[in-house]
Enzyme design. Structure first.
Site, short mmCIF file in Angstrom:
data_model
loop_
_atom_site.label_atom_id
_atom_site.label_comp_id
_atom_site.label_asym_id
_atom_site.label_seq_id
_atom_site.Cartn_x
_atom_site.Cartn_y
_atom_site.Cartn_z
N ASP A 67 29.42 -40.53 8.74
CA ASP A 67 29.66 -40.98 10.11
C ASP A 67 29.87 -42.48 10.19
O ASP A 67 29.62 -43.21 9.22
CB ASP A 67 28.50 -40.54 11.02
CG ASP A 67 27.14 -40.73 10.39
OD1 ASP A 67 27.03 -41.48 9.40
OD2 ASP A 67 26.17 -40.13 10.88
N ASN A 136 15.45 -36.02 16.23
CA ASN A 136 15.79 -34.92 17.13
C ASN A 136 16.48 -33.77 16.39
O ASN A 136 17.02 -32.86 17.01
CB ASN A 136 16.68 -35.40 18.29
CG ASN A 136 18.00 -35.97 17.79
OD1 ASN A 136 18.26 -36.00 16.59
ND2 ASN A 136 18.83 -36.43 18.71
N HIS A 138 19.09 -34.14 14.33
CA HIS A 138 20.52 -34.31 14.06
C HIS A 138 20.79 -34.50 12.57
O HIS A 138 19.92 -34.96 11.82
CB HIS A 138 21.14 -35.43 14.91
CG HIS A 138 20.83 -36.83 14.51
ND1 HIS A 138 20.78 -37.86 15.42
CD2 HIS A 138 20.57 -37.41 13.30
CE1 HIS A 138 20.53 -39.00 14.79
NE2 HIS A 138 20.38 -38.75 13.50
N GLU A 143 24.44 -34.13 17.35
CA GLU A 143 23.26 -34.17 18.20
C GLU A 143 22.93 -32.76 18.72
O GLU A 143 23.79 -31.87 18.71
CB GLU A 143 23.52 -35.10 19.39
CG GLU A 143 23.88 -36.53 19.02
CD GLU A 143 22.68 -37.36 18.56
OE1 GLU A 143 21.71 -36.79 18.02
OE2 GLU A 143 22.73 -38.58 18.74
C1 F6R Z 1 23.28 -41.55 8.86
C2 F6R Z 1 23.14 -40.32 9.57
C3 F6R Z 1 21.91 -39.96 10.33
C4 F6R Z 1 20.62 -40.35 9.63
C5 F6R Z 1 19.41 -39.96 10.48
C6 F6R Z 1 18.11 -40.39 9.85
O1 F6R Z 1 24.55 -41.64 8.22
O2 F6R Z 1 24.06 -39.56 9.58
O3 F6R Z 1 21.93 -38.57 10.56
O4 F6R Z 1 20.55 -39.73 8.39
O5 F6R Z 1 19.51 -40.55 11.74
O6 F6R Z 1 18.03 -41.79 9.83
P1 F6R Z 1 16.84 -42.57 9.15
O7 F6R Z 1 16.94 -42.34 7.68
O8 F6R Z 1 17.08 -44.01 9.51
O9 F6R Z 1 15.57 -42.02 9.72
#
Ligand code: F6R
Length: 248
Positions: A67, A136, A138, A143
């Site tokens: 992303d 959450n 995702h 989302e």
């Molecule tokens: C990042 C991504 C997100 C993160 C998720 C966890 O490229 O796609 O899905 O993997 O938000 O983020 P952290 O590791 O910061 O808790």
């Protein structure tokens, strides 16, 4: 589904890096799907160290990131392209022309998303997709929703994600409201998936996502249907799941 509670965050990084390195050694030209966020930073450091020691090489690999924020230039310090250069690409022997991140600065969502899917197809699909887990549920920026989005698309970030990610920006107002993300179908098409999660704040969602009902309200729950998925968590993130572990 393989569910592993590692001994510590460091142990998680070492084991996750070892799995990725296994793919690179078995097929140096493999296609890796990569994630940003706080969780993979330690495992990228391990990959960098191992590459410096000549234990692993990226020179034939291709990568696709999950992303990118819409509207951020690749030189913006919170862009995911910047993150990947800083934590991995600048320090390993990868050919940067074979590293792909959705083109966040391009406002033509249809063209960005369609060309990203085409590039993944042209590379032969993703062999190994690394994922973090949002608080959450995702994965990528998919989302909680009424349905699982299939292909790469533009998404409105949820309030939870904007709040979670605001720690990295000067203020919450600076967090982009939209992003481009691989879809759930894109992720599920990867031939194998590795999820990493760390910290007590992920304990509840780890249990819900991997041992609760499969629902688009918890996007990661779809991974229960993936034929080849490994989940590696540290003891804090695995606190509510000890009875499910498949550690070997
Ligand atoms: C990042 C991504 C997100 C993160 C998720 C966890 O490229 O796609 O899905 O993997 O938000 O983020 P952290 O590791 O910061 O808790």
């Amino acid at each position: 589904m393989e569910f592993i509670i590692t001994d510590s965050p460091m142990d998680m990084n070492v084991r996750a890096a070892a799995l990725i390195e296994d793919y690179l050694r078995a097929d140096p030209a493999c296609v890796l799907g990569l994630a940003t966020g706080t969780t993979p930073i330690g495992l990228y450091k391990k990959l960098v160290d191992d590459c410096a020691e000549g234990l692993v090489h990226f020179d034939q690999a291709t990568t696709f990131n999950l992303d990118e924020y819409c509207g951020l230039d690749p030189r913006h310090q919170q862009s995911y392209r910047y993150f990947m250069n800083k934590h991995l690409f600048d320090h390993v022997d990868i050919d940067k022309s074979k590293t792909f991140v959705p083109e966040g600065i391009n406002k033509d969502a249809h063209s960005v998303c369609a060309s990203y899917e085409q590039a993944i197809q042209a590379a032969g699909g993703i062999d190994m997709q690394l994922l973090g887990l949002g608080s959450n549920g995702h994965i990528g920026f998919n989302e909680p929703a009424e349905a699982f989005p299939v292909t790469t698309h533009q998404v409105e970030l949820s309030d939870t994600t904007i709040k979670d990610n605001s720690r990295l920006f000067d203020s919450i107002e600076d967090v982009p409201r939209r992003a481009y993300t691989m879809g759930i179908g894109t992720i599920m098409a990867a031939r194998s998936v590795l999820v990493v999660a760390e910290g007590a704040h992920k304990a509840a969602i780890v249990k819900e996502a991997f041992f609760g009902p499969v629902t688009p309200q918890v996007p990661a729950s779809i991974l229960q249907f993936h034929p080849c998925v490994s989940i590696m968590v540290d003891p804090a993130a695995g606190a509510y799941c000890k009875e499910y572990l498949t550690n070997r």
